[in-house]
Design a protein around this motif. Sequence first.
Motif, short mmCIF file in Angstrom:
data_model
loop_
_atom_site.label_atom_id
_atom_site.label_comp_id
_atom_site.label_asym_id
_atom_site.label_seq_id
_atom_site.Cartn_x
_atom_site.Cartn_y
_atom_site.Cartn_z
N ASN A 130 -8.77 2.62 9.88
CA ASN A 130 -7.81 2.02 8.95
C ASN A 130 -6.80 1.17 9.72
O ASN A 130 -6.03 1.69 10.53
CB ASN A 130 -7.09 3.12 8.17
CG ASN A 130 -6.32 2.57 6.98
OD1 ASN A 130 -6.11 1.36 6.86
ND2 ASN A 130 -5.92 3.45 6.08
N ARG A 134 0.70 2.49 5.76
CA ARG A 134 1.47 2.51 4.52
C ARG A 134 2.21 3.84 4.45
O ARG A 134 1.58 4.90 4.40
CB ARG A 134 0.55 2.34 3.31
CG ARG A 134 -0.16 1.00 3.24
CD ARG A 134 -1.03 0.94 1.98
NE ARG A 134 -1.61 -0.37 1.77
CZ ARG A 134 -2.77 -0.79 2.25
NH1 ARG A 134 -3.47 0.04 3.01
NH2 ARG A 134 -3.22 -2.00 2.00
N TRP A 136 3.88 5.33 2.08
CA TRP A 136 3.66 6.14 0.90
C TRP A 136 2.33 6.88 0.99
O TRP A 136 2.20 8.01 0.51
CB TRP A 136 3.71 5.29 -0.37
CG TRP A 136 2.54 4.35 -0.56
CD1 TRP A 136 2.46 3.06 -0.17
CD2 TRP A 136 1.28 4.67 -1.19
NE1 TRP A 136 1.22 2.53 -0.50
CE2 TRP A 136 0.49 3.50 -1.14
CE3 TRP A 136 0.76 5.81 -1.78
CZ2 TRP A 136 -0.79 3.44 -1.66
CZ3 TRP A 136 -0.54 5.76 -2.30
CH2 TRP A 136 -1.29 4.57 -2.24
N VAL A 137 1.35 6.26 1.66
CA VAL A 137 0.06 6.91 1.86
C VAL A 137 0.21 8.12 2.77
O VAL A 137 -0.31 9.21 2.50
CB VAL A 137 -0.94 5.90 2.46
CG1 VAL A 137 -2.15 6.62 3.05
CG2 VAL A 137 -1.40 4.91 1.40
N VAL A 198 -6.90 9.52 0.48
CA VAL A 198 -5.59 8.87 0.41
C VAL A 198 -5.29 8.17 1.73
O VAL A 198 -4.87 7.01 1.76
CB VAL A 198 -4.49 9.90 0.05
CG1 VAL A 198 -3.11 9.27 0.20
CG2 VAL A 198 -4.68 10.41 -1.36
N LEU A 199 -5.51 8.86 2.85
CA LEU A 199 -5.28 8.26 4.17
C LEU A 199 -6.22 7.08 4.43
O LEU A 199 -5.90 6.19 5.22
CB LEU A 199 -5.47 9.30 5.27
CG LEU A 199 -4.36 10.32 5.47
CD1 LEU A 199 -4.77 11.36 6.50
CD2 LEU A 199 -3.07 9.64 5.90
N CYS A 201 -6.95 4.80 2.38
CA CYS A 201 -6.57 3.65 1.56
C CYS A 201 -6.30 2.45 2.47
O CYS A 201 -5.42 2.49 3.33
CB CYS A 201 -5.33 3.99 0.75
SG CYS A 201 -4.78 2.68 -0.36
#
Length: 258
Positions: A130, A134, A136-137, A198-199, A201
Amino acid sequence: MNTHTLYNSSIVLLVAVSLGWLWQVRSRNAGIADVLWAYGLGGAAIYYALTGPGAVAPRAAVGVLTGVWFARLGTHILLRMRRERHEDGRYRALRERYGANINLFHFFFFIAQAVAAWLFALPAWIVSHNPATRHWVLLLAGLIALIAFCGESLADRQLEKFRANPANKGKTCRAGLWRYSRHPNYFFEWLHWFAYPVLACGAPYGAWAWLAPALMFLFLNYFTGIPYTERQALRSRGEDYRDYQSKTSAFIPWRPQP
């Protein structure tokens, strides 16, 4: 894509479970397979986090989350094995079922554990690629993992406390979280897998990480989790467990029936 790490981890996992299989041949305790699954999966995920080409923050997050989760799980199973000093009832039943062919069965079973550990470590490999950070992530994934960690740890402690009382031998634990789910430990195990997609993303092929919680749900509910555990519970606790089944949610915590 850093594909050579997938090859390296597969070789290490296969060697580890082969040694574990040899150990269980001598010890007659196949429970080591569960320990190797947890440690092997966690080790592969940490390896991906350390060697991945992605941004530092998601790699660090997935390394810490998998390291903490699977170190706790593997150590919990290992300490339970040492404390109880006998093979788990699920594996004893398989030993009785397959008789003289049990070592051959266990060989393929251990190999399957390596394959499963490799597959379920893939979300960490995706996260390790990734390129985006982010906040929020990171916060959302951390919150999911924290709730799951606390929930499973609490469920394990409540069950250990119940089993430690000799007066509860042959009875079913209905204390704490076990009043609302027959398998709260499995539920929180499943919940923790949502942290990884989620991570992921923003990662290449990040959407594939959502297969992890979906597959874990299927495994826990229909293959390696609840079916084996409940068959053993019925053998050891009989009508008491049947009554528990009739009143308590199998997986998702819910209000018990009167």
